[in-house]
Design a protein around this motif. Structure first.
Motif, mmCIF file in Angstrom:
data_model
loop_
_atom_site.group_PDB
_atom_site.id
_atom_site.type_symbol
_atom_site.label_atom_id
_atom_site.label_comp_id
_atom_site.label_asym_id
_atom_site.label_seq_id
_atom_site.Cartn_x
_atom_site.Cartn_y
_atom_site.Cartn_z
ATOM 1 N N GLY A 9 0.801 -1.231 0.000
ATOM 2 C CA GLY A 9 0.000 0.000 0.000
ATOM 3 C C GLY A 9 0.826 1.269 0.000
ATOM 4 N N THR A 10 2.147 1.141 -0.118
ATOM 5 C CA THR A 10 2.990 2.347 -0.095
ATOM 6 C C THR A 10 3.238 2.910 -1.492
ATOM 7 N N ASP A 11 2.929 2.144 -2.532
ATOM 8 C CA ASP A 11 3.299 2.586 -3.883
ATOM 9 C C ASP A 11 2.283 2.059 -4.903
ATOM 10 N N GLY A 12 2.365 2.580 -6.107
ATOM 11 C CA GLY A 12 1.579 2.057 -7.222
ATOM 12 C C GLY A 12 0.086 1.987 -6.930
ATOM 13 N N MET A 13 -0.531 0.880 -7.347
ATOM 14 C CA MET A 13 -1.982 0.759 -7.200
ATOM 15 C C MET A 13 -2.405 0.632 -5.737
ATOM 16 N N GLY A 14 -1.568 -0.046 -4.930
ATOM 17 C CA GLY A 14 -1.889 -0.163 -3.503
ATOM 18 C C GLY A 14 -1.959 1.211 -2.855
ATOM 19 N N GLY A 32 4.149 -2.467 3.876
ATOM 20 C CA GLY A 32 5.170 -2.333 2.843
ATOM 21 C C GLY A 32 6.513 -2.235 3.535
ATOM 22 N N ARG A 33 7.538 -1.882 2.793
ATOM 23 C CA ARG A 33 8.846 -1.804 3.441
ATOM 24 C C ARG A 33 9.242 -0.373 3.773
ATOM 25 N N SER A 34 8.690 0.604 3.059
ATOM 26 C CA SER A 34 9.197 1.978 3.197
ATOM 27 C C SER A 34 8.255 2.891 3.979
ATOM 28 N N ARG A 35 8.676 3.253 5.193
ATOM 29 C CA ARG A 35 7.880 4.204 5.982
ATOM 30 C C ARG A 35 7.854 5.572 5.299
ATOM 31 N N ALA A 36 8.968 5.944 4.643
ATOM 32 C CA ALA A 36 9.008 7.254 3.980
ATOM 33 C C ALA A 36 7.915 7.339 2.914
ATOM 34 N N LYS A 37 7.744 6.256 2.150
ATOM 35 C CA LYS A 37 6.690 6.265 1.115
ATOM 36 C C LYS A 37 5.314 6.367 1.773
ATOM 37 N N PHE A 38 5.141 5.653 2.887
ATOM 38 C CA PHE A 38 3.856 5.703 3.589
ATOM 39 C C PHE A 38 3.567 7.137 4.035
ATOM 40 N N ALA A 54 7.172 -4.434 6.726
ATOM 41 C CA ALA A 54 7.440 -5.875 6.628
ATOM 42 C C ALA A 54 7.988 -6.220 5.266
ATOM 43 N N ASP A 55 8.853 -7.225 5.259
ATOM 44 C CA ASP A 55 9.288 -7.827 4.006
ATOM 45 C C ASP A 55 8.463 -9.098 3.836
ATOM 46 N N LEU A 56 7.513 -9.049 2.920
ATOM 47 C CA LEU A 56 6.585 -10.176 2.777
ATOM 48 C C LEU A 56 7.173 -11.307 1.920
ATOM 49 N N SER A 57 8.454 -11.199 1.552
ATOM 50 C CA SER A 57 9.086 -12.389 0.967
ATOM 51 C C SER A 57 9.713 -13.224 2.085
ATOM 52 N N ASN A 129 -7.231 -9.958 -4.533
ATOM 53 C CA ASN A 129 -5.888 -10.489 -4.721
ATOM 54 C C ASN A 129 -5.431 -10.068 -6.118
ATOM 55 N N THR A 130 -4.438 -9.181 -6.184
ATOM 56 C CA THR A 130 -4.005 -8.673 -7.494
ATOM 57 C C THR A 130 -3.083 -9.682 -8.184
ATOM 58 N N ALA A 131 -3.640 -10.856 -8.398
ATOM 59 C CA ALA A 131 -2.953 -11.889 -9.182
ATOM 60 C C ALA A 131 -3.746 -11.985 -10.478
ATOM 61 N N LEU A 188 -1.467 -2.036 -19.169
ATOM 62 C CA LEU A 188 -0.318 -1.618 -18.347
ATOM 63 C C LEU A 188 -0.687 -0.418 -17.469
ATOM 64 N N VAL A 189 -0.201 -0.442 -16.231
ATOM 65 C CA VAL A 189 -0.442 0.679 -15.317
ATOM 66 C C VAL A 189 0.898 1.350 -15.033
ATOM 67 N N ARG A 190 0.882 2.664 -15.016
ATOM 68 C CA ARG A 190 2.112 3.455 -14.859
ATOM 69 C C ARG A 190 2.546 3.469 -13.395
ATOM 70 N N THR A 191 3.203 2.397 -12.968
ATOM 71 C CA THR A 191 3.641 2.304 -11.572
ATOM 72 C C THR A 191 5.162 2.169 -11.544
ATOM 73 N N GLY A 192 5.681 1.993 -10.323
ATOM 74 C CA GLY A 192 7.129 1.893 -10.181
ATOM 75 C C GLY A 192 7.702 0.569 -10.650
HETATM 76 N N1 LIG Z 1 1.561 -2.197 -12.936
HETATM 77 C C1 LIG Z 1 1.016 -3.018 -13.821
HETATM 78 O O1 LIG Z 1 0.859 -2.699 -15.014
HETATM 79 C C2 LIG Z 1 0.551 -4.389 -13.384
HETATM 80 C C3 LIG Z 1 0.162 -5.308 -14.367
HETATM 81 C C4 LIG Z 1 -0.298 -6.566 -13.974
HETATM 82 C C5 LIG Z 1 -0.377 -6.879 -12.635
HETATM 83 N N2 LIG Z 1 0.003 -5.967 -11.694
HETATM 84 C C6 LIG Z 1 -0.104 -6.363 -10.280
HETATM 85 O O2 LIG Z 1 -0.730 -5.355 -9.509
HETATM 86 C C7 LIG Z 1 -0.182 -5.353 -8.182
HETATM 87 C C8 LIG Z 1 0.333 -3.975 -7.825
HETATM 88 O O3 LIG Z 1 1.358 -3.662 -8.741
HETATM 89 P P1 LIG Z 1 2.010 -2.192 -8.853
HETATM 90 O O4 LIG Z 1 2.581 -2.098 -10.214
HETATM 91 O O5 LIG Z 1 1.025 -1.192 -8.390
HETATM 92 O O6 LIG Z 1 3.212 -2.336 -7.792
HETATM 93 P P2 LIG Z 1 4.431 -1.321 -7.508
HETATM 94 O O7 LIG Z 1 4.090 0.077 -7.918
HETATM 95 O O8 LIG Z 1 5.664 -1.940 -8.038
HETATM 96 O O9 LIG Z 1 4.457 -1.339 -5.908
HETATM 97 C C9 LIG Z 1 4.794 -2.502 -5.247
HETATM 98 C C10 LIG Z 1 4.386 -2.400 -3.796
HETATM 99 O O10 LIG Z 1 4.785 -3.624 -3.141
HETATM 100 C C11 LIG Z 1 5.594 -3.304 -2.011
HETATM 101 N N3 LIG Z 1 6.613 -4.328 -1.850
HETATM 102 C C12 LIG Z 1 7.582 -4.702 -2.725
HETATM 103 N N4 LIG Z 1 8.309 -5.703 -2.225
HETATM 104 C C13 LIG Z 1 7.793 -5.964 -1.001
HETATM 105 C C14 LIG Z 1 8.140 -6.880 0.008
HETATM 106 N N5 LIG Z 1 9.166 -7.749 -0.139
HETATM 107 N N6 LIG Z 1 7.431 -6.896 1.159
HETATM 108 C C15 LIG Z 1 6.396 -6.021 1.317
HETATM 109 N N7 LIG Z 1 6.011 -5.137 0.386
HETATM 110 C C16 LIG Z 1 6.718 -5.095 -0.762
HETATM 111 C C17 LIG Z 1 6.186 -1.932 -2.305
HETATM 112 O O11 LIG Z 1 6.399 -1.258 -1.089
HETATM 113 P P3 LIG Z 1 7.818 -0.746 -0.567
HETATM 114 O O12 LIG Z 1 8.487 -0.057 -1.687
HETATM 115 O O13 LIG Z 1 7.418 0.137 0.604
HETATM 116 O O14 LIG Z 1 8.476 -2.013 -0.127
HETATM 117 C C18 LIG Z 1 5.034 -1.260 -3.052
HETATM 118 O O15 LIG Z 1 4.113 -0.727 -2.127
HETATM 119 C C19 LIG Z 1 0.886 -6.431 -8.166
HETATM 120 O O16 LIG Z 1 0.349 -7.625 -7.673
HETATM 121 C C20 LIG Z 1 1.255 -6.578 -9.629
HETATM 122 O O17 LIG Z 1 1.751 -7.867 -9.920
HETATM 123 C C21 LIG Z 1 0.478 -4.729 -12.039
#
Ligand SMILES: NC(=O)c1ccc[n+]([C@@H]2O[C@H](COP(=O)([O-])OP(=O)(O)OC[C@H]3O[C@@H](n4cnc5c(N)ncnc54)[C@H](OP(=O)(O)O)[C@@H]3O)[C@@H](O)[C@H]2O)c1
Length: 267
Positions: A9-14, A32-38, A54-57, A129-131, A188-192
């Motif tokens: 929830g710190t970045d991108g769609m979350g 997420g991992r980054s308090r600064a982003k939060f 948390a590191d969810l890996s 579940n964003t799978a 495609l979504v414009r995320t990190g």
């Molecule tokens: N973007 C697309 O076009 C696209 C396409 C298909 C599917 N999706 C799916 O949509 C979902 C969201 O994607 P997104 O592109 O919005 O993601 P994103 O912008 O890359 O952001 C990823 C998020 O996951 C967190 N994160 C990364 N590693 C982590 C870890 N080890 N433990 C805990 N948190 C972690 C990051 O937080 P920190 O930086 O704070 O760790 C960040 O909040 C994902 O499931 C992705 O597979 C996205």
């Protein structure tokens, strides 16, 4: 007030979802991992936003977060699983597990099963579940979930997507009132695109994302609608469009086997 838990929830769609639900007056727990982003998420800090680092890996950290959520919240209305870190190559964690399998499936499994009763306490509970749905029914390598023998990004991605669809069978079997949605964006979504990927994937994601990518705020509109009006049972979506669930001949056996192997490996 609803309580909405968002992994990633710190970045991108979350983050787009976290901002929306905070503006809507809900309590939002961001993992997420980054308090600064939060902290950058909130224009004005408010006491309805909580951050858990948390590191969810990591299996241990995922379990710990579930314990902490359980001790803090009697009821969780919506659980959004959106943490993402894309690895093109196989990576083994300090715990000895394949990182993507843990982040993209095992951690989600621990959240969904460990928080089942907290979700059950909500009037209209939902898991998003964003799978990306639609992986082949036979995409799981039950004998080698960590893919130590034949790892490829495509196989690993298909396996976790299929496992997450099957996880819905377990979750809704436990609570038929639960809405369980596997969701992927329509494009495609414009995320990190957090991850460790080769230059070709990095450049194409950056270029395509800029040229044709949707803004995260727009991409998550269908998720907001799903959370606001949950429909019990399993469903699959790409964007706002409902997709058929992939059904195999042995889905119930497959999810039972998956649980057995995962639990065995977790020890
Ligand atoms: N973007 C697309 O076009 C696209 C396409 C298909 C599917 N999706 C799916 O949509 C979902 C969201 O994607 P997104 O592109 O919005 O993601 P994103 O912008 O890359 O952001 C990823 C998020 O996951 C967190 N994160 C990364 N590693 C982590 C870890 N080890 N433990 C805990 N948190 C972690 C990051 O937080 P920190 O930086 O704070 O760790 C960040 O909040 C994902 O499931 C992705 O597979 C996205």
């Amino acid at each position: 007030m609803r309580t909405i838990v968002i992994t990633g929830g710190t970045d991108g769609m979350g983050a787009a979802l976290a901002r929306h639900f905070l503006d809507a007056g809900d309590r939002v727990v961001v993992i997420g991992r980054s308090r600064a982003k939060f902290e950058a998420l909130q224009q004005v800090p408010n006491n309805r936003a909580e951050f858990i680092a948390a590191d969810l890996s990591s299996v241990a950290e995922s379990r710990d977060i579930v314990r902490r959520l359980r001790s803090r919240y009697e009821r969780i209305d919506a659980l959004v699983l959106a943490a993402s870190f894309i690895r093109q190559r196989r990576h083994v964690t300090a715990e000895g597990h394949e990182a993507s399998w843990i982040l993209f499936f095992v951690s989600k499994y621990l959240f969904v099963t460990g928080l089942a009763d907290r979700l059950g306490a909500a009037a209209r509970p939902i898991v998003v579940n964003t799978a990306v749905p639609g992986a082949r029914a036979d995409a799981i390598d039950f004998d080698d979930l960590g893919m130590s023998r034949r790892f490829s990004f495509a196989r690993s991605n298909a396996q976790q997507r299929r496992a997450n669809e099957l996880l819905g069978l377990l979750a809704t079997g436990h609570d038929p009132r639960l809405a369980y949605v596997t969701w992927g964006p329509s494009g495609l979504v414009r995320t990190g695109f957090a991850g460790e990927v080769g230059p070709a994937m990095k450049i194409s994601a950056a270029v395509l994302g800029t040229l044709v990518g949707t803004r995260p705020e727009s991409a998550v509109r269908p998720i907001i609608d799903l959370i606001d009006t949950p429909v019990p049972g399993r469903a699959a979506y790409r964007g706002a469009k409902k997709r058929p669930l992939v059904t195999g001949d042995h889905d119930r056996e497959d999810i039972a086997r998956l649980v057995q192997v995962v639990e065995h490996e977790l020890g």
